[in-house]
Write an enzyme that holds these catalytic residues in place. Structure first.
Site, PDB file in Angstrom:
ATOM      1  N   ALA A   1      34.066   1.388   7.475  1.00  0.00           N
ATOM      2  CA  ALA A   1      34.442   0.897   8.798  1.00  0.00           C
ATOM      3  C   ALA A   1      35.757   0.138   8.629  1.00  0.00           C
ATOM      4  CB  ALA A   1      33.349  -0.013   9.333  1.00  0.00           C
TER       5      ALA A   1
ATOM      6  N   GLY B   1      30.890   2.459   5.530  1.00  0.00           N
ATOM      7  CA  GLY B   1      30.606   3.367   6.649  1.00  0.00           C
ATOM      8  C   GLY B   1      30.892   4.830   6.323  1.00  0.00           C
TER       9      GLY B   1
ATOM     10  N   GLU C   1      27.875   5.984   4.510  1.00  0.00           N
ATOM     11  CA  GLU C   1      26.824   6.047   5.538  1.00  0.00           C
ATOM     12  C   GLU C   1      26.996   7.275   6.436  1.00  0.00           C
ATOM     13  OE1 GLU C   1      27.844   1.930   6.521  1.00  0.00           O
ATOM     14  OE2 GLU C   1      25.707   1.469   6.465  1.00  0.00           O
TER      15      GLU C   1
ATOM     16  N   GLU D   1      29.988  -3.501   0.988  1.00  0.00           N
ATOM     17  CA  GLU D   1      29.926  -4.527   2.038  1.00  0.00           C
ATOM     18  C   GLU D   1      29.646  -5.930   1.512  1.00  0.00           C
ATOM     19  OE1 GLU D   1      28.596  -1.511   2.282  1.00  0.00           O
ATOM     20  OE2 GLU D   1      28.943  -0.685   4.277  1.00  0.00           O
TER      21      GLU D   1
HETATM   22  N1  CAA Z   1      39.457  -0.572   6.633  1.00  0.00           N
HETATM   23  C1  CAA Z   1      40.751  -0.717   6.988  1.00  0.00           C
HETATM   24  N2  CAA Z   1      41.776  -0.309   6.226  1.00  0.00           N
HETATM   25  C2  CAA Z   1      41.483   0.268   5.047  1.00  0.00           C
HETATM   26  C3  CAA Z   1      40.157   0.450   4.609  1.00  0.00           C
HETATM   27  C4  CAA Z   1      39.114   0.004   5.469  1.00  0.00           C
HETATM   28  N3  CAA Z   1      37.819   0.167   5.169  1.00  0.00           N
HETATM   29  N4  CAA Z   1      40.190   1.025   3.393  1.00  0.00           N
HETATM   30  C5  CAA Z   1      41.484   1.220   3.092  1.00  0.00           C
HETATM   31  N5  CAA Z   1      42.270   0.758   4.080  1.00  0.00           N
HETATM   32  C6  CAA Z   1      43.739   0.744   4.159  1.00  0.00           C
HETATM   33  C7  CAA Z   1      44.321  -0.309   3.245  1.00  0.00           C
HETATM   34  O1  CAA Z   1      44.308  -1.573   3.891  1.00  0.00           O
HETATM   35  C8  CAA Z   1      45.706   0.230   3.046  1.00  0.00           C
HETATM   36  O2  CAA Z   1      46.488  -0.052   4.199  1.00  0.00           O
HETATM   37  P1  CAA Z   1      48.030  -0.550   4.026  1.00  0.00           P
HETATM   38  O3  CAA Z   1      48.711   0.607   3.374  1.00  0.00           O
HETATM   39  O4  CAA Z   1      48.450  -0.774   5.432  1.00  0.00           O
HETATM   40  O5  CAA Z   1      47.989  -1.775   3.180  1.00  0.00           O
HETATM   41  C9  CAA Z   1      45.500   1.742   3.019  1.00  0.00           C
HETATM   42  O6  CAA Z   1      44.237   1.980   3.629  1.00  0.00           O
HETATM   43  C10 CAA Z   1      45.427   2.301   1.604  1.00  0.00           C
HETATM   44  O7  CAA Z   1      44.456   1.569   0.891  1.00  0.00           O
HETATM   45  P2  CAA Z   1      44.751   0.840  -0.534  1.00  0.00           P
HETATM   46  O8  CAA Z   1      46.191   0.492  -0.645  1.00  0.00           O
HETATM   47  O9  CAA Z   1      43.752  -0.254  -0.685  1.00  0.00           O
HETATM   48  O10 CAA Z   1      44.432   2.061  -1.506  1.00  0.00           O
HETATM   49  P3  CAA Z   1      43.911   1.958  -3.011  1.00  0.00           P
HETATM   50  O11 CAA Z   1      43.985   3.327  -3.544  1.00  0.00           O
HETATM   51  O12 CAA Z   1      44.592   0.884  -3.753  1.00  0.00           O
HETATM   52  O13 CAA Z   1      42.362   1.549  -2.863  1.00  0.00           O
HETATM   53  C11 CAA Z   1      40.145   1.657  -1.929  1.00  0.00           C
HETATM   54  C12 CAA Z   1      41.451   2.410  -2.256  1.00  0.00           C
HETATM   55  C13 CAA Z   1      39.452   1.284  -3.255  1.00  0.00           C
HETATM   56  C14 CAA Z   1      39.278   2.601  -1.157  1.00  0.00           C
HETATM   57  C15 CAA Z   1      40.462   0.385  -1.134  1.00  0.00           C
HETATM   58  O14 CAA Z   1      41.300   0.732  -0.046  1.00  0.00           O
HETATM   59  C16 CAA Z   1      39.244  -0.300  -0.596  1.00  0.00           C
HETATM   60  O15 CAA Z   1      38.550  -0.976  -1.323  1.00  0.00           O
HETATM   61  N6  CAA Z   1      38.993  -0.150   0.726  1.00  0.00           N
HETATM   62  C17 CAA Z   1      37.928  -0.849   1.393  1.00  0.00           C
HETATM   63  C18 CAA Z   1      36.594  -0.195   1.089  1.00  0.00           C
HETATM   64  C19 CAA Z   1      35.483  -0.972   1.768  1.00  0.00           C
HETATM   65  O16 CAA Z   1      35.248  -2.135   1.496  1.00  0.00           O
HETATM   66  N7  CAA Z   1      34.737  -0.297   2.647  1.00  0.00           N
HETATM   67  C20 CAA Z   1      33.629  -0.889   3.366  1.00  0.00           C
HETATM   68  C21 CAA Z   1      34.097  -1.394   4.690  1.00  0.00           C
HETATM   69  S1  CAA Z   1      32.853  -2.349   5.515  1.00  0.00           S
HETATM   70  C22 CAA Z   1      31.843  -1.237   6.253  1.00  0.00           C
HETATM   71  O17 CAA Z   1      32.024  -0.047   6.133  1.00  0.00           O
HETATM   72  C23 CAA Z   1      30.723  -1.832   7.042  1.00  0.00           C
HETATM   73  C24 CAA Z   1      29.735  -0.854   7.524  1.00  0.00           C
HETATM   74  O18 CAA Z   1      28.783  -0.527   6.877  1.00  0.00           O
HETATM   75  C25 CAA Z   1      29.828  -0.339   8.860  1.00  0.00           C
END
Ligand code: CAA
Length: 259
Positions: free
Chosen positions: A66, A111, A114, A134
Site C-alpha cells: 500500500a 499489500g 496480500e 508492516e
Molecule cells: N509506498 C509508496 N512508495 C513506495 C513504496 C510504497 N509501499 N514502495 C516503494 N515506493 C517508492 C519509493 O519511495 C521510491 O520513490 P522515490 O523514487 O520517489 O523516492 C520508489 O518507489 C522506488 O523505491 P526505492 O528507491 O525504495 O527502491 P529500492 O530498490 O531501493 O527498494 C523496496 C525497494 C525494498 C521495495 C523499498 O522500496 C521498500 O521497502 N518499499 C516499501 C515496502 C513496504 O514497506 N511495503 C508495505 C507497505 S504497508 C502496507 O502494504 C499495508 C497493508 O497491508 C495494506
C-alpha cells in the site's frame, strides 16, 4: 474502459491487468484501488473473459505494498476506510467467477503480497521477493495478510513472515507453497498466459463452478463442503457443456464449448 494507474488488455479470452505505477513500484494508493474495483466489476460481467492475470508494470515490482506516502497522515478513521477499500478490492478479485493468476514479477510486499494471496494461483519470476514488512512501519497488514497467509502456508510459517517483517526470495516462497512455480523473468508472463489460455479453453461454466466450490467449500466443514460439491456437480448435468464434453470424449474428438 481506460484507467490512469492500471492497464487492461483482453485477448483470446484472457484479461491481463497490470498495476502500472512503476515509479512508485506499483504501490497501491486510493486512486489505484478505486480503479481496480471498477476494473474487476467490469471483468466480472464479461462473458468474453475466461481467465485473468494480474501483474505489475516495470521491471522491479509486482506491487511494493500500500502507498506509504498516502497512508502517512491517515487518522484512525481514515485508516479503517482505507483498509476496508483494500479488502473490498481483494474480495472483488476472490469473487470474480473467472480464475485469477498472479504473475509476480518482482517485489510483492505488504499489500502486494496480500494482493497475490487473493488470487487463485501465484507464479513468480526469479527476482521476486515476498514479505509483510508492516511491523517495521508500526502497523499490521491491512489487506487480509494476517488471515490469508496462515490459511495458505500454515500458522507457523506465516507468523515467522508476519512478525519478523523479513523478505523471502522466490525459491523460498515456492518451497513453502506461497507460489506454485518460479520462472525466468522473461518467461513469467508467457508461462502464465499458457496456463490462462488452457483454463480459457475448458468448459467455462465447469471452471467457474469449480472455483466457486473451492473458495466457498474451504470455509465449511468437510460434510457440508462435500454436500455443496454434490449440488454443484448435479448442476453441471443441466448444462450444454456436460452434454458436449462427454459426447466429445465418447466420439473421440475435442469438445467445442460455447463461450
Ligand atoms: N509506498 C509508496 N512508495 C513506495 C513504496 C510504497 N509501499 N514502495 C516503494 N515506493 C517508492 C519509493 O519511495 C521510491 O520513490 P522515490 O523514487 O520517489 O523516492 C520508489 O518507489 C522506488 O523505491 P526505492 O528507491 O525504495 O527502491 P529500492 O530498490 O531501493 O527498494 C523496496 C525497494 C525494498 C521495495 C523499498 O522500496 C521498500 O521497502 N518499499 C516499501 C515496502 C513496504 O514497506 N511495503 C508495505 C507497505 S504497508 C502496507 O502494504 C499495508 C497493508 O497491508 C495494506
Amino acid at each position: 474502459m481506460t484507467f490512469k494507474n492500471i492497464l487492461l488488455d483482453i485477448k483470446d479470452g484472457v484479461a491481463t491487468v497490470t498495476i502500472n505505477r512503476p515509479k512508485a513500484l506499483n504501490a497501491l494508493n486510493k486512486e489505484t484501488l478505486l480503479e481496480m474495483l471498477d476494473c474487476f466489476v467490469e471483468l466480472k460481467d464479461s462473458s468474453e473473459v475466461l481467465a485473468v492475470i494480474i501483474t505489475g508494470g516495470g521491471e522491479k515490482a509486482f506491487v511494493a505494498g500500500a502507498d506509504i506516502s498516502f497512508m502517512q497522515s491517515l487518522t484512525a478513521a481514515e485508516g479503517k476506510k482505507f483498509g476496508e477499500l483494500g479488502h473490498g478490492v481483494l474480495r472483488a478479485i476472490e469473487n470474480l467467477p473467472q480464475p485469477v493468476i498472479a504473475a509476480i514479477n518482482g517485489f510483492a510486499l505488504g499489500g502486494g503480497c496480500e494482493l497475490s494471496l487473493a488470487c487463485d494461483m501465484r507464479f513468480a519470476s526469479k527476482n521476486a521477493k515476498f514479505g509483510q514488512p508492516e511491523v517495521n512501519l508500526g502497523v499490521i497488514p491491512g489487506f487480509g495478510g494476517t488471515q490469508r497467509l496462515p490459511r495458505l502456508i500454515g500458522k507457523g510459517l506465516a507468523t515467522e513472515i508476519l512478525f519478523s517483517g523479513k523478505m523471502i526470495d522466490a525459491e523460498e516462497a515456492c518451497r513453502i507453497g506461497l507460489v506454485n512455480q518460479v520462472y525466468e523473468s522473461d518467461k513469467l508472463l508467457d508461462e502464465c498466459m499458457v496456463l490462462a489460455k488452457m483454463i480459457a479453453s475448458r468448459g467455462p461454466a465447469a471452471v467457474q463452478l469449480c472455483k466457486e466450490v473451492v473458495n466457498n467449500g474451504i470455509e465449511m466443514d468437510l460434510n457440508r463442503a462435500c454436500s455443496y460439491e454434490a449440488d454443484l456437480f448435479a448442476l453441471c448435468f443441466a448444462t450444454d457443456e456436460q452434454t458436449e464434453g462427454m459426447a466429445a470424449f465418447l466420439e473421440k474428438r475435442s469438445p467445442q464449448f460455447s463461450k
